[in-house]
Design a protein around this motif. Structure first.
Motif, PDB file in Angstrom:
ATOM      1  N   TYR A   1       5.618  -3.909   1.202  1.00  0.00           N
ATOM      2  CA  TYR A   1       6.663  -4.480   0.351  1.00  0.00           C
ATOM      3  C   TYR A   1       6.425  -5.970   0.117  1.00  0.00           C
ATOM      4  O   TYR A   1       6.574  -6.474  -1.003  1.00  0.00           O
ATOM      5  CB  TYR A   1       8.020  -4.250   0.997  1.00  0.00           C
ATOM      6  CG  TYR A   1       9.126  -5.134   0.456  1.00  0.00           C
ATOM      7  CD1 TYR A   1       9.678  -4.896  -0.798  1.00  0.00           C
ATOM      8  CD2 TYR A   1       9.601  -6.204   1.212  1.00  0.00           C
ATOM      9  CE1 TYR A   1      10.694  -5.718  -1.296  1.00  0.00           C
ATOM     10  CE2 TYR A   1      10.610  -7.020   0.729  1.00  0.00           C
ATOM     11  CZ  TYR A   1      11.154  -6.767  -0.527  1.00  0.00           C
ATOM     12  OH  TYR A   1      12.136  -7.584  -1.022  1.00  0.00           O
TER      13      TYR A   1
ATOM     14  N   ILE B   1       6.123  -7.649  -8.701  1.00  0.00           N
ATOM     15  CA  ILE B   1       7.349  -6.903  -8.417  1.00  0.00           C
ATOM     16  C   ILE B   1       7.380  -6.497  -6.946  1.00  0.00           C
ATOM     17  O   ILE B   1       6.375  -6.054  -6.383  1.00  0.00           O
ATOM     18  CB  ILE B   1       7.448  -5.640  -9.304  1.00  0.00           C
ATOM     19  CG1 ILE B   1       7.394  -6.033 -10.783  1.00  0.00           C
ATOM     20  CG2 ILE B   1       8.723  -4.875  -8.993  1.00  0.00           C
ATOM     21  CD1 ILE B   1       8.538  -6.912 -11.228  1.00  0.00           C
ATOM     22  N   TYR B   2       8.546  -6.659  -6.325  1.00  0.00           N
ATOM     23  CA  TYR B   2       8.729  -6.264  -4.920  1.00  0.00           C
ATOM     24  C   TYR B   2       9.715  -5.091  -4.868  1.00  0.00           C
ATOM     25  O   TYR B   2      10.921  -5.275  -5.053  1.00  0.00           O
ATOM     26  CB  TYR B   2       9.258  -7.443  -4.098  1.00  0.00           C
ATOM     27  CG  TYR B   2       8.326  -8.635  -4.092  1.00  0.00           C
ATOM     28  CD1 TYR B   2       7.272  -8.710  -3.184  1.00  0.00           C
ATOM     29  CD2 TYR B   2       8.502  -9.683  -4.995  1.00  0.00           C
ATOM     30  CE1 TYR B   2       6.418  -9.796  -3.183  1.00  0.00           C
ATOM     31  CE2 TYR B   2       7.644 -10.773  -4.998  1.00  0.00           C
ATOM     32  CZ  TYR B   2       6.607 -10.827  -4.089  1.00  0.00           C
ATOM     33  OH  TYR B   2       5.761 -11.906  -4.086  1.00  0.00           O
ATOM     34  N   ARG B   3       9.182  -3.932  -4.623  1.00  0.00           N
ATOM     35  CA  ARG B   3      10.019  -2.727  -4.573  1.00  0.00           C
ATOM     36  C   ARG B   3      10.276  -2.339  -3.108  1.00  0.00           C
ATOM     37  O   ARG B   3       9.340  -2.078  -2.358  1.00  0.00           O
ATOM     38  CB  ARG B   3       9.344  -1.569  -5.304  1.00  0.00           C
ATOM     39  CG  ARG B   3       9.094  -1.836  -6.782  1.00  0.00           C
ATOM     40  CD  ARG B   3       8.569  -0.590  -7.475  1.00  0.00           C
ATOM     41  NE  ARG B   3       8.174  -0.869  -8.843  1.00  0.00           N
ATOM     42  CZ  ARG B   3       9.035  -0.908  -9.869  1.00  0.00           C
ATOM     43  NH1 ARG B   3      10.310  -0.676  -9.677  1.00  0.00           N
ATOM     44  NH2 ARG B   3       8.585  -1.173 -11.091  1.00  0.00           N
ATOM     45  N   TYR B   4      11.539  -2.267  -2.745  1.00  0.00           N
ATOM     46  CA  TYR B   4      11.953  -1.950  -1.377  1.00  0.00           C
ATOM     47  C   TYR B   4      12.128  -0.443  -1.184  1.00  0.00           C
ATOM     48  O   TYR B   4      12.517   0.009  -0.106  1.00  0.00           O
ATOM     49  CB  TYR B   4      13.281  -2.677  -1.087  1.00  0.00           C
ATOM     50  CG  TYR B   4      13.644  -2.815   0.363  1.00  0.00           C
ATOM     51  CD1 TYR B   4      12.954  -3.684   1.203  1.00  0.00           C
ATOM     52  CD2 TYR B   4      14.698  -2.089   0.911  1.00  0.00           C
ATOM     53  CE1 TYR B   4      13.305  -3.833   2.532  1.00  0.00           C
ATOM     54  CE2 TYR B   4      15.057  -2.230   2.242  1.00  0.00           C
ATOM     55  CZ  TYR B   4      14.351  -3.102   3.049  1.00  0.00           C
ATOM     56  OH  TYR B   4      14.706  -3.249   4.374  1.00  0.00           O
ATOM     57  N   SER B   5      11.802   0.329  -2.205  1.00  0.00           N
ATOM     58  CA  SER B   5      12.065   1.776  -2.184  1.00  0.00           C
ATOM     59  C   SER B   5      11.392   2.474  -1.000  1.00  0.00           C
ATOM     60  O   SER B   5      11.989   3.353  -0.368  1.00  0.00           O
ATOM     61  CB  SER B   5      11.584   2.415  -3.491  1.00  0.00           C
ATOM     62  OG  SER B   5      12.143   1.765  -4.604  1.00  0.00           O
TER      63      SER B   5
ATOM     64  N   ASP C   1      13.605 -11.199   1.346  1.00  0.00           N
ATOM     65  CA  ASP C   1      13.223 -10.917  -0.030  1.00  0.00           C
ATOM     66  C   ASP C   1      12.281 -12.020  -0.505  1.00  0.00           C
ATOM     67  O   ASP C   1      12.690 -13.174  -0.654  1.00  0.00           O
ATOM     68  CB  ASP C   1      14.474 -10.872  -0.913  1.00  0.00           C
ATOM     69  CG  ASP C   1      14.157 -10.434  -2.335  1.00  0.00           C
ATOM     70  OD1 ASP C   1      12.966 -10.213  -2.622  1.00  0.00           O
ATOM     71  OD2 ASP C   1      15.093 -10.311  -3.147  1.00  0.00           O
TER      72      ASP C   1
ATOM     73  N   GLN D   1      15.477  -9.721  -9.037  1.00  0.00           N
ATOM     74  CA  GLN D   1      14.828  -8.636  -9.763  1.00  0.00           C
ATOM     75  C   GLN D   1      15.745  -7.412  -9.746  1.00  0.00           C
ATOM     76  O   GLN D   1      15.996  -6.839  -8.694  1.00  0.00           O
ATOM     77  CB  GLN D   1      13.471  -8.293  -9.117  1.00  0.00           C
ATOM     78  CG  GLN D   1      12.484  -9.442  -9.176  1.00  0.00           C
ATOM     79  CD  GLN D   1      11.152  -9.096  -8.517  1.00  0.00           C
ATOM     80  OE1 GLN D   1      11.047  -8.150  -7.738  1.00  0.00           O
ATOM     81  NE2 GLN D   1      10.123  -9.864  -8.835  1.00  0.00           N
TER      82      GLN D   1
ATOM     83  N   GLU E   1       3.575  -5.630  -5.963  1.00  0.00           N
ATOM     84  CA  GLU E   1       2.669  -4.965  -6.903  1.00  0.00           C
ATOM     85  C   GLU E   1       2.665  -5.718  -8.227  1.00  0.00           C
ATOM     86  O   GLU E   1       3.702  -6.171  -8.717  1.00  0.00           O
ATOM     87  CB  GLU E   1       3.097  -3.508  -7.126  1.00  0.00           C
ATOM     88  CG  GLU E   1       4.537  -3.332  -7.568  1.00  0.00           C
ATOM     89  CD  GLU E   1       4.902  -1.873  -7.738  1.00  0.00           C
ATOM     90  OE1 GLU E   1       4.283  -1.216  -8.598  1.00  0.00           O
ATOM     91  OE2 GLU E   1       5.814  -1.413  -7.031  1.00  0.00           O
TER      92      GLU E   1
ATOM     93  N   LEU F   1      16.069  -4.058  -9.890  1.00  0.00           N
ATOM     94  CA  LEU F   1      15.214  -2.876  -9.826  1.00  0.00           C
ATOM     95  C   LEU F   1      15.971  -1.611  -9.432  1.00  0.00           C
ATOM     96  O   LEU F   1      15.383  -0.543  -9.333  1.00  0.00           O
ATOM     97  CB  LEU F   1      14.081  -3.117  -8.813  1.00  0.00           C
ATOM     98  CG  LEU F   1      13.205  -4.347  -9.062  1.00  0.00           C
ATOM     99  CD1 LEU F   1      12.228  -4.534  -7.911  1.00  0.00           C
ATOM    100  CD2 LEU F   1      12.465  -4.208 -10.374  1.00  0.00           C
TER     101      LEU F   1
ATOM    102  N   ALA G   1      15.623   0.023  -4.646  1.00  0.00           N
ATOM    103  CA  ALA G   1      14.376  -0.716  -4.868  1.00  0.00           C
ATOM    104  C   ALA G   1      14.527  -2.210  -4.637  1.00  0.00           C
ATOM    105  O   ALA G   1      13.539  -2.905  -4.425  1.00  0.00           O
ATOM    106  CB  ALA G   1      13.858  -0.464  -6.280  1.00  0.00           C
ATOM    107  N   SER G   2      15.756  -2.701  -4.657  1.00  0.00           N
ATOM    108  CA  SER G   2      16.007  -4.120  -4.437  1.00  0.00           C
ATOM    109  C   SER G   2      16.507  -4.334  -3.009  1.00  0.00           C
ATOM    110  O   SER G   2      17.483  -3.720  -2.590  1.00  0.00           O
ATOM    111  CB  SER G   2      17.033  -4.644  -5.436  1.00  0.00           C
ATOM    112  OG  SER G   2      17.379  -5.986  -5.140  1.00  0.00           O
TER     113      SER G   2
END
Length: 334
Positions: free
Chosen positions: A178, A213-217, A254, A260, A182, A262, A266-267
């Motif tokens: 994370y 982009i930082y996706r926490y998913s 973060d 962002q 990406e 998302l 995802a955020s």
């Protein structure tokens, strides 16, 4: 224990003392000298009295070497110091087939840190404060963060601790992914800096058009799976898992400089409060309904209160404070 001398085995007796402090050497094993003649003859037992140990020996046979800590080994002498981790002392690295590691609680031959520099478990013994602390840390594992005594830890708590350790390792890997983020190209390929150039032809500022982009998913999915697993465990194990998960995700940051949008999962700024809400609700219900020992209950509450909420959890903080208010009220009633 029966050492061989001149082809004949001498019989001797091992006496195990309950109070190690009584022994001048600090050992819990005392070797009685070999007897000169059989004690039991014609079904009559000749009594031999050891006045120092206040014991009466009426029968003996060839001794059998039992499992023992390395410092209690009667075959290899042991050298004691308060703390020596650089290298083995004297003959401390030597072992018999029944020597156990004081720190790991397993056969010395299986201890990976028996002679390892900066560890040297072969020097460990029960008269050292340092080695006692190391043993407690090794046996308690991750449960040490709950300030639990070894006598408090049962199989249920240990199960929760083992599952929590596995989760923390997996979470660390996913969280690092994370933090790397990406790189995603924007929807428009047109160069606004140099409008006369066609899409993809601007090599001068191409990097400027790539978003990070930082996706926490991935982290959210992993934590959710872990919380689902906790619901299937017994209350003690589940409490350890929930508290450990809460502490870990409360430390997540973060890295995005700008907000962002998302989605909830995802955020990080929306996912963490969502997960903390679920954890707190489960813990509150569990601590009220489950019959935890009072000492364990208080240590769980104390640990939960030490978790510092990040700034993106401020909206959740009112429920967090209210939860502890009622739990403290219940504690006073009981």
């Amino acid at each position: 224990m029966g050492p061989e001398q001149g082809g004949a085995q001498e019989e001797s007796v091992i006496l195990i003392s309950d109070d190690e402090a009584e022994s001048p050497l600090g050992n819990s094993v005392l070797l009685v000298e070999p007897l000169q003649k059989p004690i039991l003859e014609d079904k009559k037992a000749e009594e031999i009295v050891d006045e120092e140990c206040e014991l009466v020996v009426t029968f003996c046979k060839q001794g059998k070497v039992m499992p023992h800590a390395r410092y209690d080994c009667m075959t290899h002498p042991f050298e004691r110091t308060e703390c020596e981790t650089r290298s083995p002392l004297e003959n401390n690295a030597n072992i018999c087939h029944q020597c156990y590691c004081y720190i790991c609680d397993k056969l010395a031959s299986e201890c990976q840190n028996w002679t390892a520099p900066s560890h040297c478990h072969c020097n460990a013994h029960n008269k050292s404060t340092f080695w006692k602390d190391q043993r407690g840390l090794a046996l308690a594992g991750v449960l040490v963060m709950f300030n639990l005594e070894l006598t408090d830890i049962d199989s249920d708590l240990r199960q929760g601790g083992n599952l929590l350790i596995e989760f923390v390792h997996e979470l660390s890997v996913e969280y690092n992914k994370y933090l790397v983020g990406e790189r995603v190209s924007p929807n428009s390929h047109e160069c606004f800096c140099h409008p006369k150039r066609g899409p993809g032809q601007c090599n001068i500022c191409r990097q400027r058009h790539v978003e990070l982009i930082y996706r926490y998913s991935g982290v959210f999915a992993l934590v959710t799976t872990f919380l689902n697993q906790a619901e299937k465990e017994n209350p003690k194990a589940a409490a350890v898992m929930l508290l450990g998960a809460a502490k870990e995700i409360a430390l997540h940051k973060d890295p995005a400089q700008n907000l962002q949008n998302l989605g909830v999962s995802a955020s990080l700024r929306t996912a963490v409060p969502c997960l903390m809400e679920r954890i707190t609700t489960q813990l509150q219900r569990m601590l009220v309904l489950c019959d935890f020992p009072k000492v364990l209950y208080e240590k769980f509450i104390s640990f939960f209160q030490t978790i510092s909420l990040p700034c993106h959890c401020y909206a959740f903080s009112n429920r967090y404070v209210l939860c502890f208010y009622w739990l403290n009220v219940i504690t006073r009633w009981t």
